[in-house]
Design a protein around this motif. Sequence first.
Motif, mmCIF file in Angstrom:
data_model
loop_
_atom_site.group_PDB
_atom_site.id
_atom_site.type_symbol
_atom_site.label_atom_id
_atom_site.label_comp_id
_atom_site.label_asym_id
_atom_site.label_seq_id
_atom_site.Cartn_x
_atom_site.Cartn_y
_atom_site.Cartn_z
ATOM 1 N N THR A 275 -3.844 3.508 -1.591
ATOM 2 C CA THR A 275 -3.835 2.797 -2.871
ATOM 3 C C THR A 275 -2.912 1.604 -2.724
ATOM 4 O OG1 THR A 275 -4.227 4.835 -4.120
ATOM 5 C CG2 THR A 275 -3.331 2.954 -5.332
ATOM 6 N N CYS A 276 -3.445 0.413 -2.947
ATOM 7 C CA CYS A 276 -2.685 -0.818 -2.739
ATOM 8 C C CYS A 276 -2.642 -1.634 -4.027
ATOM 9 C CB CYS A 276 -3.312 -1.651 -1.606
ATOM 10 S SG CYS A 276 -3.542 -0.750 -0.050
ATOM 11 N N GLU B 219 -7.675 7.296 2.538
ATOM 12 C CA GLU B 219 -7.706 6.162 1.616
ATOM 13 C C GLU B 219 -6.295 5.828 1.139
ATOM 14 O OE1 GLU B 219 -10.908 5.293 -1.615
ATOM 15 O OE2 GLU B 219 -9.257 6.339 -2.629
ATOM 16 N N GLU C 225 -5.589 -3.332 -8.638
ATOM 17 C CA GLU C 225 -5.342 -2.204 -7.734
ATOM 18 C C GLU C 225 -6.510 -2.074 -6.767
ATOM 19 O OE1 GLU C 225 -3.555 1.722 -9.017
ATOM 20 O OE2 GLU C 225 -5.608 2.389 -8.559
ATOM 21 N N THR D 148 -9.556 1.757 2.858
ATOM 22 C CA THR D 148 -9.662 2.623 4.037
ATOM 23 C C THR D 148 -9.573 1.718 5.254
ATOM 24 O OG1 THR D 148 -11.093 4.186 2.866
ATOM 25 C CG2 THR D 148 -11.100 4.283 5.269
ATOM 26 N N ARG E 66 -16.027 -4.917 -4.306
ATOM 27 C CA ARG E 66 -16.062 -3.992 -3.176
ATOM 28 C C ARG E 66 -16.507 -4.732 -1.912
ATOM 29 N NH1 ARG E 66 -16.591 1.623 -2.961
ATOM 30 N NH2 ARG E 66 -17.059 1.718 -5.202
ATOM 31 N N ARG F 121 -8.308 0.190 -3.524
ATOM 32 C CA ARG F 121 -8.404 1.390 -2.689
ATOM 33 C C ARG F 121 -8.927 0.945 -1.332
ATOM 34 N NH1 ARG F 121 -7.388 5.812 -5.574
ATOM 35 N NH2 ARG F 121 -7.560 5.716 -7.853
ATOM 36 N N GLU G 205 -11.314 -3.414 -5.047
ATOM 37 C CA GLU G 205 -10.275 -3.853 -5.980
ATOM 38 C C GLU G 205 -10.796 -3.810 -7.408
ATOM 39 O OE1 GLU G 205 -7.337 -7.667 -6.937
ATOM 40 O OE2 GLU G 205 -9.113 -7.933 -5.685
ATOM 41 N N CYS H 22 0.816 -1.217 0.000
ATOM 42 C CA CYS H 22 0.000 0.000 0.000
ATOM 43 C C CYS H 22 0.852 1.270 0.000
ATOM 44 C CB CYS H 22 -0.919 0.003 1.212
ATOM 45 S SG CYS H 22 -2.045 -1.428 1.257
ATOM 46 N N ASP H 23 0.400 2.241 -0.777
ATOM 47 C CA ASP H 23 1.034 3.559 -0.877
ATOM 48 C C ASP H 23 2.508 3.476 -1.218
ATOM 49 O OD1 ASP H 23 -1.360 4.793 -0.409
ATOM 50 O OD2 ASP H 23 -1.006 5.134 1.725
#
Length: 203
Positions: free
Chosen positions: A198-199, A196, A185, A189, A171, A187, A181, A130-131
């Motif tokens: 990004t993973c 949020e 990718e 939380t 989701r 998103r 997803e 993530c990130d």
Amino acid sequence: MRAHRNALRIALVATLAWGGTALAAETAGPSFSCAKVETGSIEQMVCTDADLSALDRKLAEVYGEATGKAANEHPPMLKAEQRGWIKGRDDCWKADDRRACVEEQYRLRIAELQAKYRLVPSTGPVRFACDGTPGNELTATFFESDPPTMIAERGDEVSLMYSQAAASGARYQGRNESFWEHQGEARVTWGYGAPEMTCRKAP
């Protein structure tokens, strides 16, 4: 004599038919006894609704399977959680649509037990970075429950999430976590009010 035998035969058929009807009614009911439920209670609603009774029997079956898996659980959480769930189900009397509330409680609890105790087929675990930070990882396992569920792990924290309707991708929503997803990718939380992330799937 023949008339007497015919009368006995009719009485026997009637007895068997009544017994079969009683057995069918008992089988069609919930897993608990309806003999002493309170009038107007959520339990009475379950007793008088065939679909809710079927969900109750399904939950009892899944709970029994989970109990076998939880035999060595320390501390023992399953029974306490189930008591808490029953209280939550019975609180559906406060809902505007009581039946819909009860049905949802059953479906979510069944799915939760199936995922938590690995009672249905699963995919994963799948790792996500993530990130852009290698140490900031999330691991997701997806379960073929109804509704579909996922268990996400991040550090020493675990979140059970339920599938949600999505225009694209997959989701999931947990208590304070979300996961969406799409094409590798995600998103995410993680935590109430958290930003949020990004993973991306880790190699």
